[in-house]
Design an enzyme around this catalytic site. Structure first.
Site, PDB file in Angstrom:
ATOM      1  N   ILE A 274       0.874  -1.161   0.000  1.00  0.00           N
ATOM      2  CA  ILE A 274       0.000   0.000   0.000  1.00  0.00           C
ATOM      3  C   ILE A 274       0.915   1.216   0.000  1.00  0.00           C
ATOM      4  O   ILE A 274       2.092   1.126   0.362  1.00  0.00           O
ATOM      5  CB  ILE A 274      -0.979   0.031   1.201  1.00  0.00           C
ATOM      6  CG1 ILE A 274      -0.231   0.051   2.541  1.00  0.00           C
ATOM      7  CG2 ILE A 274      -1.944  -1.138   1.142  1.00  0.00           C
ATOM      8  CD1 ILE A 274      -1.178   0.168   3.742  1.00  0.00           C
ATOM      9  N   ASP A 275       0.394   2.351  -0.437  1.00  0.00           N
ATOM     10  CA  ASP A 275       1.227   3.542  -0.590  1.00  0.00           C
ATOM     11  C   ASP A 275       1.882   3.936   0.729  1.00  0.00           C
ATOM     12  O   ASP A 275       1.337   3.700   1.815  1.00  0.00           O
ATOM     13  CB  ASP A 275       0.390   4.721  -1.100  1.00  0.00           C
ATOM     14  CG  ASP A 275      -0.111   4.519  -2.514  1.00  0.00           C
ATOM     15  OD1 ASP A 275       0.406   3.614  -3.202  1.00  0.00           O
ATOM     16  OD2 ASP A 275      -1.024   5.252  -2.931  1.00  0.00           O
ATOM     17  N   ASN A 276       3.040   4.573   0.628  1.00  0.00           N
ATOM     18  CA  ASN A 276       3.738   5.048   1.819  1.00  0.00           C
ATOM     19  C   ASN A 276       2.862   5.960   2.665  1.00  0.00           C
ATOM     20  O   ASN A 276       2.906   5.920   3.901  1.00  0.00           O
ATOM     21  CB  ASN A 276       5.013   5.807   1.429  1.00  0.00           C
ATOM     22  CG  ASN A 276       6.033   4.915   0.745  1.00  0.00           C
ATOM     23  OD1 ASN A 276       5.956   3.691   0.817  1.00  0.00           O
ATOM     24  ND2 ASN A 276       6.984   5.527   0.079  1.00  0.00           N
TER      25      ASN A 276
END
Length: 483
Positions: A274-276
């Site tokens: 998942i995105d940072n």
């Protein structure tokens, strides 16, 4: 020979000679196509020889005292930096972690005489040994048997160097690449030890300023563990952290810190991303076998992910469909109309309710940037069933619906631009007709320029639940940061 950033200036250093090929400004166009892997290929034993003779040259990256460094270097507890003779900064250690990332700098080198990789990098780039060891520990140094082709923006001098080191008559003399095509020999692999020996002709890529994740050091990682089984660990990932690391930093990752928090000897493995800037549920495998098993479940669509998104405007209930441009770089462009070769993006908005906009002190805590959104009295919390899992999918789709995620400094500016000037998005509902492909290409470039930079810490997005095998395994995260 070392090529300086602005010109090709030869610098000889104690018979350890490396060639700097192109400047850091070109890294985005050159680095992205590489295949990055975390282990050496079978040719490693021939390319990188572990010679005990060089072990005494290597300093421990974590345990050796800093006192062995020159007094010209910065103290590790000081933010000050000194400047070396070639205009580059001198460094202390990579730890403690700086509060902000340094300016981008990626160096490309070609080795012209066999020797220890540590010495080559130190002398070619004028960097302290301990700093280079830290770069290697962070996974920020790569090699290839043969130098990859430089970008189109390369100068004639740089092209000349590339042609010299890849001339067939030169390559035929290198036993390490026999049986390989040039393309195979140009694949990049991580350097994993500071005492590796690199042969003449080896290409090195050094990420001098790795992307840093200072929030890793402020997290109570044990409190973020949702579940531990014999096969996997479920983690409530904090925003502002990377699940499995980045191209230039595998040290400051959720997988690394969760492994340490649990006291495991074997590292946890990434099964999905998942995105940072997104928080919430991620599954980390305890073995390569289960990592493959979970990947199979994802391919077979047996894994279900629910998200909470804090949107700046209301989002319609139901299925949203877009098509994403198949280019592996941000920002991700999406179209409401079908585009040949573009990737299907679908999500289902299950619920959308009006909630207060996050308080200013919460925005400050999570480094939310003021992206110019005018109305900040209310936001809209949406529960989303992610049907396809594309990078930045929820963020890009909601922005395309004029309801960007709160705090999304990359996609919110573009959404505002389209609202102020309808038609600026060449793939939106108000898209214009272009006289020719060149005009359309210019419009696309202008649209990309309307996007901002990636958020530094958090956006209003949480992977609130993950389940698989028809709900047999189901895990949820804590309340999102904005509540």
């Amino acid at each position: 020979m070392t090529f300086a950033s602005a010109s090709f200036t030869p610098i000889f250093t104690n018979s350890l000679i490396a060639t700097r090929l192109w400047t850091p400004n070109w890294r985005n166009g050159f680095v992205s196509p590489f295949t990055l892997v975390h282990t050496f290929a079978s040719s490693r034993s021939r390319l990188l020889k572990n010679k005990n003779h060089y072990k005494r040259l290597v300093l421990s990256s974590c345990r050796r005292s800093f006192s062995c460094q020159s007094t010209a270097l910065s103290d590790i507890n000081s933010a000050s930096l000194t400047v070396s003779s070639n205009g580059h900064f001198r460094y202390g250690r990579l730890l403690p972690c700086p509060l902000q990332n340094g300016p981008p700098r990626v160096e490309h080198l070609v080795v012209t005489k066999e020797g220890p990789v540590l010495e080559y990098i130190c002398k070619a780039l004028d960097l302290p040994p301990l700093y280079v060891e830290d770069l290697i520990q962070f996974g920020a140094v790569y090699y290839a048997l043969v130098c990859p082709k430089p970008p189109q923006t390369a100068s004639p001098e740089q092209i000349k160097v590339y042609e010299e080191v890849t001339d067939p008559s030169v390559l035929r003399k290198r036993t390490s690449i026999k049986g390989k095509t040039v393309r195979e020999a140009q694949k990049t692999f991580r350097i994993t030890r500071a005492d590796e020996i690199v042969e003449a002709g080896t290409y090195l890529r050094v990420h001098v300023h790795p992307k840093r994740f200072p929030r890793c050091y402020n997290i109570d990682w044990k409190s973020r563990i949702i579940a531990v089984t014999d096969d996997y660990v479920v983690l409530d990932k904090p925003a502002g952290t990377s699940v499995g690391g980045t191209t230039d930093n595998i040290e400051e990752s959720c997988a690394t810190f969760a492994t340490r928090a649990l006291g495991f000897s074997a590292p946890l493995l990434t099964t999905h991303q998942i995105d940072n800037c997104t928080e919430g549920c991620v599954v980390l495998a305890r073995s390569k076998e289960y990592c493959s098993v979970f990947h199979g479940k994802i391919r077979e669509k047996k894994v279900k992910k629910l998200y909470l998104a804090l949107a700046a405007a209301p989002v319609p209930i139901g299925i949203l469909t877009h098509y994403m441009r198949p280019i592996n770089m941000a920002p991700r462009l999406v179209s409401e109309d079908f585009m040949k070769g573009w990737l299907l993006c679908q999500l289902e908005v299950l619920e959308c309710k009006k909630v207060p906009w996050p308080r200013s002190e919460i925005e400050s805590t999570y480094n939310l940037e003021d992206c110019g959104w005018a109305l900040k009295d209310f936001a809209y919390e949406c529960q989303i069933n992610l049907l396809t899992g594309r990078t930045h999918q929820i963020r890009a789709q909601l922005a395309a619906c004029s309801a960007p995620v709160v705090g999304d400094s990359m996609y919110m500016p573009a959404a505002i631009s389209e609202m102020v000037s309808p038609g600026s998005n060449p793939f939106g509902k108000n898209k214009k007709l272009y006289a020719n492909e060149n005009d359309k290409s210019l419009a696309i470039d202008e649209w990309i320029a309307q996007h901002g930079k990636e958020p530094s810490v958090a956006v209003g997005l949480q992977a609130c639940q993950i389940s698989w095998d028809d709900g047999k395994h189901c895990y949820g995260s804590r309340s999102p940061w904005w509540r």
